[in-house]
Design a protein around this motif. Structure first.
Motif, mmCIF file in Angstrom:
data_model
loop_
_atom_site.group_PDB
_atom_site.id
_atom_site.type_symbol
_atom_site.label_atom_id
_atom_site.label_comp_id
_atom_site.label_asym_id
_atom_site.label_seq_id
_atom_site.Cartn_x
_atom_site.Cartn_y
_atom_site.Cartn_z
ATOM 1 N N LEU A 4 -22.871 49.303 24.061
ATOM 2 C CA LEU A 4 -22.484 47.948 23.649
ATOM 3 C C LEU A 4 -23.640 46.965 23.844
ATOM 4 O O LEU A 4 -23.992 46.200 22.940
ATOM 5 C CB LEU A 4 -21.250 47.485 24.449
ATOM 6 N N PHE A 5 -24.250 47.016 25.029
ATOM 7 C CA PHE A 5 -25.308 46.041 25.298
ATOM 8 C C PHE A 5 -26.561 46.350 24.484
ATOM 9 O O PHE A 5 -27.341 45.445 24.174
ATOM 10 C CB PHE A 5 -25.553 45.915 26.810
ATOM 11 N N ALA A 6 -26.747 47.613 24.104
ATOM 12 C CA ALA A 6 -27.868 47.935 23.202
ATOM 13 C C ALA A 6 -27.699 47.174 21.888
ATOM 14 O O ALA A 6 -28.639 46.547 21.378
ATOM 15 C CB ALA A 6 -27.920 49.444 22.953
ATOM 16 N N ILE A 7 -26.500 47.204 21.341
ATOM 17 C CA ILE A 7 -26.252 46.498 20.073
ATOM 18 C C ILE A 7 -26.380 44.987 20.266
ATOM 19 O O ILE A 7 -26.983 44.287 19.443
ATOM 20 C CB ILE A 7 -24.844 46.868 19.517
ATOM 21 N N LEU A 8 -25.828 44.485 21.379
ATOM 22 C CA LEU A 8 -25.908 43.040 21.633
ATOM 23 C C LEU A 8 -27.359 42.594 21.745
ATOM 24 O O LEU A 8 -27.737 41.511 21.280
ATOM 25 C CB LEU A 8 -25.135 42.692 22.916
ATOM 26 N N SER A 9 -28.193 43.449 22.335
ATOM 27 C CA SER A 9 -29.607 43.125 22.482
ATOM 28 C C SER A 9 -30.314 43.071 21.120
ATOM 29 O O SER A 9 -31.102 42.163 20.841
ATOM 30 C CB SER A 9 -30.238 44.171 23.409
ATOM 31 N N VAL A 10 -29.997 44.035 20.268
ATOM 32 C CA VAL A 10 -30.617 44.051 18.929
ATOM 33 C C VAL A 10 -30.190 42.809 18.148
ATOM 34 O O VAL A 10 -31.012 42.159 17.474
ATOM 35 C CB VAL A 10 -30.219 45.329 18.143
ATOM 36 N N LEU A 11 -28.920 42.458 18.245
ATOM 37 C CA LEU A 11 -28.442 41.275 17.510
ATOM 38 C C LEU A 11 -29.150 40.025 17.997
ATOM 39 O O LEU A 11 -29.564 39.173 17.212
ATOM 40 C CB LEU A 11 -26.920 41.118 17.679
ATOM 41 N N GLY A 41 -29.416 36.572 29.530
ATOM 42 C CA GLY A 41 -28.935 35.992 30.786
ATOM 43 C C GLY A 41 -27.464 36.313 31.004
ATOM 44 O O GLY A 41 -27.043 36.654 32.120
ATOM 45 N N GLU A 42 -26.686 36.204 29.937
ATOM 46 C CA GLU A 42 -25.254 36.504 30.089
ATOM 47 C C GLU A 42 -25.055 37.987 30.426
ATOM 48 O O GLU A 42 -24.232 38.337 31.278
ATOM 49 C CB GLU A 42 -24.468 36.144 28.820
ATOM 50 N N ALA A 43 -25.834 38.842 29.775
ATOM 51 C CA ALA A 43 -25.706 40.286 30.027
ATOM 52 C C ALA A 43 -25.979 40.577 31.501
ATOM 53 O O ALA A 43 -25.253 41.339 32.153
ATOM 54 C CB ALA A 43 -26.675 41.055 29.134
ATOM 55 N N GLU A 44 -27.015 39.944 32.016
ATOM 56 C CA GLU A 44 -27.368 40.138 33.419
ATOM 57 C C GLU A 44 -26.229 39.671 34.333
ATOM 58 O O GLU A 44 -25.891 40.337 35.323
ATOM 59 C CB GLU A 44 -28.638 39.331 33.717
ATOM 60 N N GLY A 45 -25.610 38.552 33.957
ATOM 61 C CA GLY A 45 -24.471 38.031 34.721
ATOM 62 C C GLY A 45 -23.308 39.014 34.727
ATOM 63 O O GLY A 45 -22.639 39.198 35.753
ATOM 64 N N GLY A 85 -12.232 37.928 35.195
ATOM 65 C CA GLY A 85 -13.533 37.583 34.634
ATOM 66 C C GLY A 85 -13.533 36.168 34.110
ATOM 67 O O GLY A 85 -12.480 35.607 33.803
ATOM 68 N N ALA A 86 -14.747 35.600 34.006
ATOM 69 C CA ALA A 86 -14.864 34.208 33.597
ATOM 70 C C ALA A 86 -15.061 34.088 32.088
ATOM 71 O O ALA A 86 -15.004 32.993 31.537
ATOM 72 C CB ALA A 86 -16.042 33.563 34.331
ATOM 73 N N SER A 87 -15.321 35.192 31.404
ATOM 74 C CA SER A 87 -15.546 35.121 29.960
ATOM 75 C C SER A 87 -14.835 36.287 29.286
ATOM 76 O O SER A 87 -14.423 37.242 29.951
ATOM 77 C CB SER A 87 -17.054 35.232 29.664
ATOM 78 N N ASP A 88 -14.751 36.209 27.952
ATOM 79 C CA ASP A 88 -14.145 37.308 27.189
ATOM 80 C C ASP A 88 -14.879 38.622 27.473
ATOM 81 O O ASP A 88 -14.260 39.676 27.647
ATOM 82 C CB ASP A 88 -14.139 36.983 25.682
ATOM 83 N N LEU A 89 -16.203 38.546 27.561
ATOM 84 C CA LEU A 89 -16.989 39.763 27.769
ATOM 85 C C LEU A 89 -16.724 40.353 29.158
ATOM 86 O O LEU A 89 -16.584 41.579 29.310
ATOM 87 C CB LEU A 89 -18.485 39.453 27.582
ATOM 88 N N GLU A 90 -16.644 39.503 30.169
ATOM 89 C CA GLU A 90 -16.335 40.007 31.513
ATOM 90 C C GLU A 90 -14.940 40.629 31.545
ATOM 91 O O GLU A 90 -14.729 41.682 32.141
ATOM 92 C CB GLU A 90 -16.448 38.880 32.550
ATOM 93 N N LYS A 91 -13.999 39.969 30.896
ATOM 94 C CA LYS A 91 -12.622 40.507 30.879
ATOM 95 C C LYS A 91 -12.588 41.866 30.180
ATOM 96 O O LYS A 91 -11.909 42.794 30.619
ATOM 97 C CB LYS A 91 -11.680 39.528 30.177
#
Ligand code: F6R
Length: 328
Positions: free
Chosen positions: A139-146, A157-161, A280-286
């Motif tokens: 998932l984060f590979a794709i998010l990074s490319v985008l 920064g969000e990914a690291e969080g 979680g504090a965000s949709d991604l964390e949840k």
């Protein structure tokens, strides 16, 4: 196997360390994601995030076919953990033929080779694990490319969080998972995963996890659509033992009330119900918290049943025949 889930934080940090190294900048109409099973569901997660955050429309295709809505103006992720899944490879060949901009996400295999041969951008993910346990890496590979392509829905920064968050909640996630596994094993009925929009992708992922790790069938029920069809099916069901794991976002008042309404009906039928609240504090964390708890619960349930969570014999049986079925 448990260790593979405990290392999700490291999977994210590995991608964070390589964030933005691969990009495919351009003007696209849609983002396509081609993949099957534990890889394809990553597309559902991306679609969920993109819908909530106003990114490009995401078309997920879990098929050997290529949707005709995808054209040469589009960015297409070919995602296959092994790099060898036939359906994904057939769809990718079609995407190459129409001239779509392709990025391959994989750990190995024929798709990695194809990327090298055709000069297609490639992002390698964590090696040597079961595809479903590589969810964060893919998932984060794709998010990074985008993000590197100017189409980001999640920043470095969000990914690291999120990685830090997973470390913080790991112990609670394990406890929640153990409770859920006890609950399901004591009921020994059909598992119904009930929840509310926009978490459809998480429920499907949960279904896949209980299928593959615990080797049980699962039904997915999602409100508010559930109120427009499934609900009637619960009026006169054939009697069968079932249990309900209800997934709620406590920050979503309407979603929680919809699930409460469902729970009333399940209880009226005598199905035991357990609630999992997303943290979680965000949709991604949840999304990541829910995935972690459901994954760990499915592994725990396998252990309680004396089953090897990793083995997926019937998928192997299918894959040994797939070339013959497709006639390739
Ligand atoms: C998940 C799993 C399967 C595969 C699917 C596609 O752990 O084993 O759902 O993900 O068979 O294979 P890959 O991901 O290699 O393309």
């Amino acid at each position: 196997v448990e260790e593979l889930y405990f290392s999700w934080k490291d999977q994210i940090m590995d991608i964070v360390g390589r964030w933005g190294e691969v990009g495919a900048p351009g003007k696209y109409h849609v983002v396509g994601v081609l993949g099957m099973g534990g890889s394809g569901v990553v597309g559902d997660y991306l679609a969920l995030l993109s819908n909530l955050r106003g990114g490009l429309p995401v078309i997920v295709s879990k098929s050997h076919l290529l949707p005709r809505t995808i054209s040469s103006d589009d960015l297409v992720f070919a995602i296959s953990y092994s790099g060898n899944t036939l359906e994904t490879r057939l769809a990718v060949e079609k995407a190459l033929r129409i001239g779509a901009r392709i990025v391959v996400v994989s750990s190995d295999g024929l798709l990695e080779k194809l990327a090298a041969e055709k000069g297609v951008p490639f992002v390698g993910v964590v090696k040597g694990v079961a595809p479903r346990t590589a969810l964060p890496s893919m998932l984060f590979a794709i998010l990074s490319v985008l993000d590197a392509s100017g189409l980001g829905v999640v920043s470095r920064g969000e990914a690291e969080g999120v990685a830090g968050f997973l470390g913080d909640v790991m112990r609670d996630a394990v406890n929640a998972a153990y409770d859920i596994a006890d609950f399901i094993d004591s009921s020994k009925g059909l598992l119904i995963l009930a929840g509310h929009s926009p978490w459809e992708a998480l429920l499907v992922r949960g279904k896949n996890e209980f299928n593959e790790n615990a080797k049980i069938p699962v039904k997915v029920d999602v409100a508010p659509e559930w109120m427009h069809n499934d609900i009637v099916g619960y009026e006169k069901p054939y009697k069968f033992p079932a249990c309900v794991l209800a997934v709620k976002d406590p920050g979503d008042r309407v979603g929680s009330r919809l699930v409460d309404f469902m729970i009333d009906i399940y209880k009226g039928l005598g199905y035991p119900v357990k609630v999992l609240e997303l943290r979680g504090a965000s949709d991604l964390e949840k999304l990541m918290y829910g995935s972690l708890v459901l994954g760990l619960a499915s592994v725990r349930l396998a252990r309680m049943r004396g089953i090897d969570p990793l083995a997926t014999e019937s998928i192997h049986r299918y894959k040994s025949m797939v070339n013959e079925i497709f006639g390739v």
